[in-house]
Scaffold this motif. Structure first.
Motif, PDB file in Angstrom:
ATOM      1  N   MET A  90     -40.749  13.109 -17.490  1.00 15.44           N
ATOM      2  CA  MET A  90     -40.884  13.867 -18.727  1.00 15.44           C
ATOM      3  C   MET A  90     -41.357  15.271 -18.395  1.00 15.44           C
ATOM      4  O   MET A  90     -42.266  15.448 -17.566  1.00 15.44           O
ATOM      5  N   GLY A  91     -40.729  16.276 -19.032  1.00 11.20           N
ATOM      6  CA  GLY A  91     -41.104  17.659 -18.774  1.00 11.20           C
ATOM      7  C   GLY A  91     -40.114  18.609 -19.414  1.00 11.20           C
ATOM      8  O   GLY A  91     -39.097  18.180 -19.967  1.00 11.20           O
ATOM      9  N   LEU A  92     -40.415  19.903 -19.333  1.00  9.16           N
ATOM     10  CA  LEU A  92     -39.533  20.939 -19.864  1.00  9.16           C
ATOM     11  C   LEU A  92     -39.027  21.808 -18.718  1.00  9.16           C
ATOM     12  O   LEU A  92     -39.801  22.476 -18.038  1.00  9.16           O
ATOM     13  N   HIS A  93     -37.722  21.773 -18.511  1.00  7.56           N
ATOM     14  CA  HIS A  93     -37.040  22.529 -17.446  1.00  7.56           C
ATOM     15  C   HIS A  93     -37.208  24.038 -17.702  1.00  7.56           C
ATOM     16  O   HIS A  93     -37.080  24.491 -18.845  1.00  7.56           O
ATOM     17  N   PRO A  94     -37.477  24.822 -16.651  1.00  8.74           N
ATOM     18  CA  PRO A  94     -37.715  26.251 -16.872  1.00  8.74           C
ATOM     19  C   PRO A  94     -36.559  27.006 -17.517  1.00  8.74           C
ATOM     20  O   PRO A  94     -36.782  27.989 -18.233  1.00  8.74           O
ATOM     21  N   CYS A  95     -35.327  26.574 -17.299  1.00  8.56           N
ATOM     22  CA  CYS A  95     -34.187  27.253 -17.927  1.00  8.56           C
ATOM     23  C   CYS A  95     -34.143  27.033 -19.440  1.00  8.56           C
ATOM     24  O   CYS A  95     -33.414  27.719 -20.151  1.00  8.56           O
ATOM     25  N   TYR A  96     -34.928  26.072 -19.920  1.00 13.38           N
ATOM     26  CA  TYR A  96     -34.966  25.766 -21.356  1.00 13.38           C
ATOM     27  C   TYR A  96     -36.282  26.207 -21.982  1.00 13.38           C
ATOM     28  O   TYR A  96     -36.609  25.810 -23.099  1.00 13.38           O
ATOM     29  N   VAL A  97     -37.017  27.044 -21.258  1.00 10.23           N
ATOM     30  CA  VAL A  97     -38.220  27.674 -21.823  1.00 10.23           C
ATOM     31  C   VAL A  97     -37.749  28.920 -22.561  1.00 10.23           C
ATOM     32  O   VAL A  97     -37.514  29.973 -21.957  1.00 10.23           O
ATOM     33  N   LYS A  98     -37.566  28.775 -23.876  1.00  9.39           N
ATOM     34  CA  LYS A  98     -37.026  29.860 -24.707  1.00  9.39           C
ATOM     35  C   LYS A  98     -38.106  30.390 -25.639  1.00  9.39           C
ATOM     36  O   LYS A  98     -38.919  29.610 -26.147  1.00  9.39           O
ATOM     37  N   ALA A 144     -36.319  15.141 -16.806  1.00  8.11           N
ATOM     38  CA  ALA A 144     -36.082  15.597 -18.173  1.00  8.11           C
ATOM     39  C   ALA A 144     -35.688  17.073 -18.153  1.00  8.11           C
ATOM     40  O   ALA A 144     -36.059  17.814 -17.241  1.00  8.11           O
ATOM     41  N   ILE A 145     -34.946  17.483 -19.174  1.00  3.42           N
ATOM     42  CA  ILE A 145     -34.514  18.874 -19.320  1.00  3.42           C
ATOM     43  C   ILE A 145     -35.184  19.484 -20.561  1.00  3.42           C
ATOM     44  O   ILE A 145     -35.996  20.371 -20.471  1.00  3.42           O
ATOM     45  N   ASP A 146     -34.805  18.968 -21.720  1.00  2.00           N
ATOM     46  CA  ASP A 146     -35.442  19.362 -22.976  1.00  2.00           C
ATOM     47  C   ASP A 146     -35.212  18.242 -23.983  1.00  2.00           C
ATOM     48  O   ASP A 146     -34.631  17.206 -23.656  1.00  2.00           O
ATOM     49  N   SER A 147     -35.668  18.436 -25.219  1.00  2.00           N
ATOM     50  CA  SER A 147     -35.671  17.337 -26.194  1.00  2.00           C
ATOM     51  C   SER A 147     -34.268  16.868 -26.574  1.00  2.00           C
ATOM     52  O   SER A 147     -34.098  15.728 -27.009  1.00  2.00           O
ATOM     53  N   GLU A 148     -33.266  17.705 -26.397  1.00  2.00           N
ATOM     54  CA  GLU A 148     -31.911  17.295 -26.779  1.00  2.00           C
ATOM     55  C   GLU A 148     -31.381  16.165 -25.891  1.00  2.00           C
ATOM     56  O   GLU A 148     -30.490  15.424 -26.291  1.00  2.00           O
ATOM     57  N   SER A 149     -31.918  16.040 -24.688  1.00  2.00           N
ATOM     58  CA  SER A 149     -31.409  15.016 -23.766  1.00  2.00           C
ATOM     59  C   SER A 149     -32.335  13.805 -23.632  1.00  2.00           C
ATOM     60  O   SER A 149     -31.998  12.840 -22.959  1.00  2.00           O
ATOM     61  N   HIS A 150     -33.500  13.833 -24.293  1.00  2.00           N
ATOM     62  CA  HIS A 150     -34.461  12.739 -24.124  1.00  2.00           C
ATOM     63  C   HIS A 150     -33.879  11.383 -24.516  1.00  2.00           C
ATOM     64  O   HIS A 150     -34.071  10.394 -23.807  1.00  2.00           O
ATOM     65  N   GLU A 151     -33.201  11.343 -25.657  1.00  2.00           N
ATOM     66  CA  GLU A 151     -32.716  10.054 -26.168  1.00  2.00           C
ATOM     67  C   GLU A 151     -31.745   9.393 -25.186  1.00  2.00           C
ATOM     68  O   GLU A 151     -31.867   8.204 -24.877  1.00  2.00           O
TER      69      GLU A 151
END
Length: 255
Positions: free
Chosen positions: A60-68, A36-43
């Motif tokens: 499932m997870g949050l990629h560090p480059c998308y920790v804003k 997973a990258i972030d919620s925009e790509s989950h679907e």
């Protein structure tokens, strides 16, 4: 063979996704793990899993480059909701990236630690993204040491000492296209890493192996990574396939 890290839902595959997956299936790749990258790509990611049951598995997870700063806490809430709703084979990809943005290190560490806590709580492996951040990543892992903490250093590109440190912390190495690069360097010491500490990955559409370097990567190129390991370890292809596949199956539990 198992591709332990492939972004098949990425827009780079929008024109020929089914064909790209079929090419990989035709090469003997039986399972694909989607980070997973972030919620925009989950679907898109979860839809692919539905279309290929028993072959494609979502993490499932949050990629560090998308920790804003403006969104990371909300993104982590979404991750947690998914983890509470259903089983995932791993939490990933998570970690620390200091190549693109050093200013978010503090919140990257907080997000990484929170997701490690969930992995320990749910007894799941983690898949770590570490770019120009081995020291910081190891600091977190040392702080969070736990018998249940395990997983993959995805796209491993460190040195032998760092490889050993990762293994000592109960992690295995994800080896992809970098091993085929002339300046990749990991091919110079990888034979000193036990084969039972390695899994195969492509990280497609990124980091295509030679002779496709610089072009879009895809899971069907996994045989080129395995082929390089044949040279490095002096074992035949079927043995590389068997051992790395067993390693992946031991780590990812899909039930």
């Amino acid at each position: 063979m198992i591709d332990t890290h492939t972004h098949l839902y990425a827009e780079e595959f929008d024109e020929d996704r089914k064909e790209a997956i079929q090419r990989a299936l035709d090469k003997g790749i039986t399972e694909f793990y989607l980070p997973a990258i972030d919620s925009e790509s989950h679907e898109k990611m979860l839809q692919l899993e539905t279309e290929y049951p028993g072959q494609i598995f979502s993490m499932m997870g949050l990629h560090p480059c998308y920790v804003k700063p403006e969104s990371w806490e909300k993104e982590l809430e979404i991750v947690k909701n998914y983890l509470d709703q259903r089983h995932f084979p791993a939490i990933g990809e998570i970690g620390i990236d200091l190549y693109w943005d050093k200013s978010t290190l503090d919140i990257q560490v907080k997000a990484f630690e929170q997701q490690i806590d969930w992995a320990i709580e749910k007894d799941l492996p983690i898949v770590i993204h570490t770019r120009e951040s081995f020291d910081e990543t190891f600091e977190v892992l040392e702080r969070k040491k736990h018998l249940k903490l395990r997983g993959i250093f995805h796209c491993f590109s460190g040195n032998l000492e760092q490889a050993q440190h990762a293994i000592d912390l109960n992690f295995i190495l994800g080896i992809g296209g970098v091993v085929t690069f002339k300046n990749g360097k990991i091919d110079q010491f990888l034979s000193e890493v036990p084969l039972d500490k390695i899994v195969l990955e492509t990280d497609s559409p990124y980091l295509a192996p030679v002779p496709h370097r610089g072009k879009r990567n895809e899971s069907s190129y996994l045989d080129l990574v395995a082929g390089k390991l044949v040279d490095i370890y002096g074992k035949d292809f079927s043995e590389i396939d068997r051992i790395t596949t067993e390693n992946a199956k031991k780590l990812f539990v899909n039930s």
